[in-house]
Every structure is written in C-alpha cells, then in structure tokens.
Write a protein that holds these residues in place. Sequence first.
Motif, PDB file in Angstrom:
ATOM      1  N   UNK A  97      10.762   6.617 -56.627  1.00 48.75           N
ATOM      2  CA  UNK A  97      10.356   5.243 -56.837  1.00 48.75           C
ATOM      3  C   UNK A  97      10.963   4.633 -58.085  1.00 48.75           C
ATOM      4  N   UNK A  98      10.265   3.663 -58.653  1.00 50.44           N
ATOM      5  CA  UNK A  98      10.804   2.903 -59.769  1.00 50.44           C
ATOM      6  C   UNK A  98      10.970   3.703 -61.061  1.00 50.44           C
ATOM      7  N   UNK A  99      10.126   4.688 -61.336  1.00 47.99           N
ATOM      8  CA  UNK A  99      10.418   5.523 -62.526  1.00 47.99           C
ATOM      9  C   UNK A  99      11.778   6.210 -62.428  1.00 47.99           C
ATOM     10  N   UNK A 100      12.127   6.671 -61.210  1.00 46.71           N
ATOM     11  CA  UNK A 100      13.430   7.315 -61.044  1.00 46.71           C
ATOM     12  C   UNK A 100      14.562   6.295 -61.167  1.00 46.71           C
ATOM     13  N   UNK A 101      14.351   5.073 -60.631  1.00 48.21           N
ATOM     14  CA  UNK A 101      15.361   4.028 -60.762  1.00 48.21           C
ATOM     15  C   UNK A 101      15.593   3.716 -62.234  1.00 48.21           C
ATOM     16  N   UNK A 102      14.508   3.547 -62.988  1.00 48.48           N
ATOM     17  CA  UNK A 102      14.630   3.245 -64.412  1.00 48.48           C
ATOM     18  C   UNK A 102      15.365   4.353 -65.145  1.00 48.48           C
TER      19      UNK A 102
END
Length: 522
Positions: A97-102
């Motif tokens: 999710x977004x933690x991995x994208x960041x």
Amino acid sequence: MSAFVAQGDGHVPRVSAHAISRPRLTATLETDTPLTLIRAASGSGKTTALVEWASATASRVVWITASPATAPSAALARALLRALPRTDVAHDLAEDGWPAVTSRLRHAEGPLVVVLDDAAPVDREGVFALCRAIATTPRTRLIVATNRPSPFDSEGLDLVIDTKVIAPSDLMFDTEEISRALGVDDDMAGEIREATAGFPALIRALALRGAGADAESLRAATTVIEDYLQDRLAECAFDTQTLEGLLRISVTDSVDLPLAVALTRDPDIAKALDQAETFGFGRWSDDGRDTFALTPLTRGMLRRELRRSFPGEVAHLRRLAAEGAIRRDMPLEGLRLALEDDDLRLAKHVTMSGWNRLLHRDRRAVAELLADVPVARLKQEPLVAMLLGMSLKPSRLRRQRGLQLLRMAVAAANSRRPTLSATERIFIWAAESASLRAIGRPEPAAQMAARALALFQETPDRNGSSTPAMCHSCARTSASPCTTADSWTKPSRSGSGPRRSPRRTGARTASTASASSRVSTP
C-alpha cells in the motif's frame, strides 16, 4: 533523455510521428513544484506534451495511465508499486500500500517524476494519499493530466502539496508555434490563431493535411475534428434527451442553470451538463455551478447539428438566449445572438436593456458586430444605429462615420415616432438627445431631453433597465444645454462627493443599469 520510464509494461503512450514539437510546454513542465496539474478538454494536446517532455527531461519518469481499475486508492497504490523502481531497502518487500509507495519514492535514485495521465477516475482517498507521499519525498514530484474536474481540484489539497496549474489557455498554440507548425509567416499565423483559437487538435489537423490557412482548409480540418468528437459522443452513450439538450444549449456561448432549463425545457438538465463535463465536452465555471460552457470545437459542431436537426427552433432559442444574456448583464452576447439571426428588433431590445453597458464596457466589440449591417437595415431600427454611431464617435479614424450614422438615426427616429410605444419613445428621445449633442446641436438636444423626461415621469411602466439612468441625464441636459455629450458615454464613478464639473456630474449620473431594471454603478 529521461533515465527511466515505466508504465506497467515499461512504456509511455505512443503518440503520432507527426506530433508538433512545443519546447514552450516542455520548459513549463520542467519545474520544481511538487504537483503540476494539467486540466483541459480532449484534443488539447495534454498527453502529447507530456510524452515530449518525458523524452527530454533528465529526471526519471514513472508513467501511469489511470482507468476505472486503478480508481480506488488501494488499486492505485498497487499500480504504482508495479511501476516504481525497486530499492534495496529490506522492509520495502514487507510493506504494502501507500507506506510501500512512500518508501520507494523516498529511496529512489535521483530526481523522479510520477506522471498520472487521464487522472479523473482516481478517488479522493487515492488523490490525497498520493499527494501526501509526493509531498514527503523531496526529490520526487507529480504531474497530473485530466480532461474534467476531479479530486485533484478538492479544497484542502493545496494544504497538502504545492500546486502549479497549467490551464487550457496555456495549451493553445501561440502565433510562433502555429507559424512553425504550418510554415506560414507571423501575420498569417495570427489570422489562423484568431480563427482556431490555437486549439491543438485543429492545428495538428491542418498540419497533417498540408493545407493552407484559407477558409476552405480550416473548414476541412474542422470537419476532421468534428468526426472525432462525434465518435466520442457516440462512445459516451448519451441518451436522446441529453443530446438534444446539448444541441439547444450550443446556441449560445455559455448558460447558467435557469437559461439551460429555458432552452431545453428540461428541469433536470443539470445532470446532462454534469455528464457532458465528465466526458470533457464542457465545463462548469470554477466558482461553482454558476455558468456552463461547452468547449469551442464541441460548441461549433453542435451548433451546426442544431441547424440541421431543429432549423425551426433556432430563432426562438436565440431569443431565449438573448434574454438570458440580458438577465446576466451580458448584453454584448445578446446583441451577437440577435445579429446572428439578422433580428434587428431583438437587437433593439438588447440595446434598450444594456445601453450603458454596451457603450462603457463593450464599445469596440459593438462597433465590430454592427460594422457589416447595411445602413438601409439600420434605418429600420434607429436606436441600434445610434448605438453604433456613439460607439464609433470616440475613434479618431471612424468619428466621421459615427456622426453620419447619428444624423441618419435622428432623421429615421423622427419619421417613425408615431408608431413607437411610450417606453420606446422615452428611450429614443433620450438617445436622440445624446446624438444631437454629439453632432453639435445642443439646443434641440435639450428640448428632446426635456420631452423624454416629461414622458418618463408620466409613464407608470418604467421597466427599461437603462431608461432611468438615461432620463436622469436628460434632466441635467434639459436644465443645462451646455453639458457635454461625453457625459452619455463615460462610466460613472462610485461614491459621493462634490460635483466639480458638468463632465464629472454627467459621468456619475449616467451610470450603467443592469438587466434587472435597476440603476447600478459599474
């Protein structure tokens, strides 16, 4: 050349080999602002400009073309993770999710730009999550392209990320680009830009045809674009009522909701306009749902179809649209609609409703609109002739023609006086007083002003919107024949204060009155 490009399968979209290079847009896209938002109708060259920029930038580029499948926040995060370069950070594989994208964005090597094309379907949660991820990673930025309003226009997003907006007007071809694309000189390029508004799809169609800039070539190129737009309309599967509503609305440049309902007789027309906006055929004004305007090429195509499909309705629709323009304090649009239908009676009505606005704000445009009307036709509506004469009078080059028109209008008004209503006579006499003063006859001007004022005071129905302001000027003119004619054509000054001169006094009391029958100060 960009160091890295990806789009799921590793490629940016393919554009035509005949795409026209536009270094101006490439330079505009090369910015340090974290979010660049490109918002314009289909055919405006958004994707083409982005592909050209992506091939030239030194930054790494990750390209995502949004779709309904990537609209949910979680789906967009997964699409980005598939496209973003992997890092050596151990916990990258453990997160989703977004933690991995960041994390991927933060540890990417060198400057990185995420391009999100056709971004309108992305939901609000996904938009804010992506913008937060970009905002917290200093070496990355985001470019978004959309053909309609989207969650990227949400209130509060500017508190999350700094934004640069590239407006539709920025994407239009300028004179230099047209000259280079079509191989014409600057003068011809200027004429083409005026005829096409620099719309990229139309300029490209001209370039592909290898055509000149004559009217026939422009019509042929427009036909090509209209075929494309008709295919898109068919793809959007508008129902018959929606399509007919759009046809009727195309009679004018813009509508508010009351005018849209009046033109279409559909109380639910707002839903159709929302649908048209969704597919990029038009747009509500940025300040809310006040005004809706079709894109220029869509409007031109629909107008031609309107004349083919409903020829018997066009004159009535124009009259409705002209009334709507008057109500919205846009008399110039009402005048344009009247002249399109060669309806000088309607033009007279618009003139009576917006006299001061037309002279104060739109004088040059009025002169251009009325320039080709034959004098014999103007004699039939002397008030319209007076408007043209007063519009020409301030011009040194055209002052003589303006004075000639005013003399002709005065004579025509005198010959028609017995057939006029009381309201028309008030207005004609007031305008005639101004015209007499403009041609150097102050004594008859004062007498005519006195007659207009007397009839105005005797008439119970005083609904001509500009009539009260004009009759206030008549009161001064009849009392002081030496008042200059310029007091009829200068906008008022707001506020009160001592009256310093007849010119200042005339300007103040001849203030513009809006189409809602009130005297107002512009």
